[in-house]
Design an enzyme around this catalytic site. Structure first.
Site, mmCIF file in Angstrom:
data_model
loop_
_atom_site.group_PDB
_atom_site.id
_atom_site.type_symbol
_atom_site.label_atom_id
_atom_site.label_comp_id
_atom_site.label_asym_id
_atom_site.label_seq_id
_atom_site.Cartn_x
_atom_site.Cartn_y
_atom_site.Cartn_z
ATOM 1 N N ASP A 35 1.135 1.415 7.010
ATOM 2 C CA ASP A 35 1.892 1.465 5.768
ATOM 3 C C ASP A 35 3.287 2.043 5.996
ATOM 4 O O ASP A 35 3.505 2.821 6.920
ATOM 5 C CB ASP A 35 1.116 2.334 4.774
ATOM 6 C CG ASP A 35 1.728 2.381 3.399
ATOM 7 O OD1 ASP A 35 1.856 1.310 2.782
ATOM 8 O OD2 ASP A 35 2.082 3.483 2.944
ATOM 9 N N GLU A 45 4.415 -2.481 8.022
ATOM 10 C CA GLU A 45 5.022 -2.878 6.759
ATOM 11 C C GLU A 45 6.483 -2.442 6.733
ATOM 12 O O GLU A 45 6.785 -1.280 6.491
ATOM 13 C CB GLU A 45 4.272 -2.253 5.579
ATOM 14 C CG GLU A 45 4.868 -2.635 4.229
ATOM 15 C CD GLU A 45 4.537 -1.669 3.117
ATOM 16 O OE1 GLU A 45 4.529 -2.095 1.945
ATOM 17 O OE2 GLU A 45 4.295 -0.484 3.403
#
Length: 617
Positions: A331, A360
């Site tokens: 993330d 990400e």
């Protein structure tokens, strides 16, 4: 005599973490390790009242105590061990001595590794990934909806509340996913999020070594992977290194003052992620981005602290080995310290050379995204070891290209032009491509609730270069009209709860359009499984003309022609322009309709549809 809370803590430790013996109120992380790891170094974080006042002692063949570090908080010790290659699996006691007397002890275990664990094959372009928000997918065990010690109770009527989906529900649904042709599953985070409210999303970790008990147990997480393995499917874990939850256990007793950035008076990050690449960026702008908190309930972890960095790196390796993961989705990739992130990816790949990690980086600029990929030669000399990234630039191009009228710079040309940027990437084939995910409007909504445009997009993502990922519910036209609220985007999957009027697993109550889309995906994805020409083949595309985009996937043996017709009417496609790719081929089969094409010189392409044509000589 132990207090009642202490007894509960020890019982919980035995149940969840596999502790063999524990004396005194100690927390040891990682709670066990493995013999035979490539990296011989292991650092234990020990938490207990005034544990720094003790002397550490252990005796086990092949395990050497190399150092003990005492930090500002006397309730912590960091113990460095070196585990020799000849060390055997087994258990040994770590004793904590005061005045030559043992005041606490911990029975530490070195487990045996699975023979093939180091060579585990990560997710790759042969896969299609199904993304699940666990709380919103399927409630397989209603008994764990509310659990002792968990602050937030279930409330399915609250779009931001906990709805009860769990690991058991996912395990029970694997045949459905396998039949649809999915080969990998990515779960939004499943670790404990014991927050007072809005904890369902999983991005506010309060224990890095424990599955949230409302999802199940650590053992059930392993069971999920075992069941996936039986079906030839892979498991991808969502991890967060940038932040934890504000109610994490260590927030009340941190090891050292710089464990968390900007604490206690937190500052929110600027979100100016391009400071990582900007050759003119100021130091204060870099700090305000990387050291700021993502939101007020997510304290920013200081990865520049070497103990924090090692804690996070070892935690990820622990989960890979413990569960048998085939991949990690990391993330908020550009927010943590970028040097630590490079070190992390390097260490993971040294331990698991065939593993895959996707980061990400939510940028629409491929020059920004490509900066992070393994093999990229950057102007500033920065080298990362991240194999894969989420291809946000291509996602945006497809969404916009399908939603806008055809023009010089608009429409299908946006797909073509974005793919032309692949020269920026060291390995564009390893990017994860996707129509949507849990943080954006569903693709069906993005294209105006138009099922034909949705099909065009899905056909593209499943046949272009890269690794496709599909968000749960796409196959039954889940949408979020009129809002981009995350609680609505992540609505409950129909059929995941007893009594649901519509059941996507069985087909009960589905509309004709929903059933049609399920079959559409099933047809393409199950065909895709055996197509090396899609997995590893090259790609050649032709500038879109008159609302039609044509590209080929090919290798030395096979070729597949993909035609996307965005027009409201059928098109007679004359193929002379594509002669360089069609030479020697006499016919073809459209795998979507099963129609045979006997004349490749020209053929009709139905309105608002895709054709995936397996060419034959």
């Amino acid at each position: 005599m132990m207090k009642k809370s202490m007894i509960l803590y020890v019982l919980l430790a035995f149940t969840i973490c596999g502790f063999s013996q524990q004396t005194g109120n100690l927390r040891v992380e990682p709670m066990f390790w493995w013999a035979g790891m490539k990296n011989p170094n292991l650092q234990l974080m020990v938490h207990g009242e005034n544990i720094a006042d003790t002397k550490v002692d252990l005796n086990y063949p092949g395990v050497a105590l190399t150092s003990v570090t005492r930090v500002e908080n006397p309730n912590y010790l960091f113990i460095d061990l070196k585990i020799a290659p000849e060390a055997k699996p087994g258990s040994f006691t770590i004793s904590f001595l005061s005045k030559k007397k043992t005041v606490a002890s911990y029975l530490y275990e070195l487990k045996a590794r699975e023979p093939s664990s180091a060579l585990r094959q990560g997710f790759n372009p042969s896969d299609v990934i199904y993304l699940i928000t666990p709380d919103r997918f399927a409630n397989g065990n209603p008994d764990n909806d509310a659990m002792p010690g968990m602050k937030e109770l279930p409330n399915r009527a609250d779009k931001d509340g906990r709805h009860g989906g769990d690991l058991r529900g996912i395990i029970n649904s694997l045949d459905y996913l396998h039949d649809l042709g999915f080969t990998a599953v990515w779960l939004n985070p499943v670790l404990e999020n014991n927050m007072t409210r809005t904890s369902y999303h999983g991005y506010s970790t309060t224990d890095f070594y424990r599955v949230d008990s409302r999802y199940g147990t650590n053992d059930e997480y392993r069971e999920l992977n075992d069941e996936l393995d039986k079906r030839g499917m892979k498991l991808i874990m969502d991890m967060i290194f940038n932040h934890c939850g504000s109610e994490h256990w260590w927030m009340d007793d941190m090891p050292m003052p710089d464990w968390i950035n900007n604490y206690p008076e937190h500052k929110i990050t600027s979100h100016r992620r391009t400071v990582n690449q900007d050759p003119h960026a100021s130091e204060i702008d870099k700090r305000e981005m990387s050291d700021g908190w993502f939101v007020p309930t997510m304290p920013d972890l200081n990865q520049k602290n070497p103990f924090m960095a090692n804690y996070l790196i070892q935690n990820s390796i622990w989960w890979i080995e413990y569960v048998g993961l085939e991949g990690i989705r990391q993330d908020t990739w550009p927010y943590p310290d970028k040097d630590m992130m490079a070190d992390w990816t390097k260490r993971v790949l040294e331990e698991y050379p065939n593993f895959n990690i996707v980061g990400e980086e939510w940028s629409l600029n491929p020059a920004i995204t490509s900066y992070w990929q393994l093999g990229k030669h950057n102007a500033d000399g920065y080298q990362c070891y991240l194999p894969s990234l989420m291809d946000f630039p291509l996602q945006h191009a497809v969404s916009s290209g399908l939603s806008t009228e055809e023009g010089w710079n608009d429409g299908l040309i946006q797909l073509y032009e974005m793919l032309a940027n692949d020269f920026l990437y060291p390995d564009a084939e390893n990017l994860v491509v996707f129509p949507d995910n849990h943080d954006m409007s569903r693709f069906y909504t993005q294209v105006g609730e138009d099922a034909d445009l949705l099909k065009l997009g899905l056909a593209y993502f499943l046949t272009t270069r890269g690794i496709p990922q599909i968000f749960y519910g796409t196959e039954v036209l889940m949408s979020n009209p009129g809002t981009d609220d995350h609680g609505i985007i992540r609505s409950d999957f129909p059929g995941g709860w007893p009594g649901d009027a519509v059941n996507a697993f069985t087909g009960k109550g589905l509309s004709a359009d929903q059933q049609d889309l399920q079959n559409y995906l099933k047809t393409i994805q199950n065909w895709r499984k055996g197509q090396n020409v899609i997995h590893t083949g090259k790609m050649k595309h032709f500038v879109p003309q008159d609302g039609v985009y044509v590209y080929f996937r090919y290798n030395d043996k096979d070729a597949v022609m993909v035609v996307l017709n965005k027009n409201l009417e059928s098109k007679n496609l004359v193929t002379e322009r594509f002669a360089e790719m069609m030479k020697g081929y006499q016919s073809g089969t459209d795998i979507i309709s099963s129609n045979q094409i006997t004349n490749l010189k020209s053929f009709s392409v139905p309105a608002r549809s895709a054709m995936i044509i397996q060419l034959k000589k």
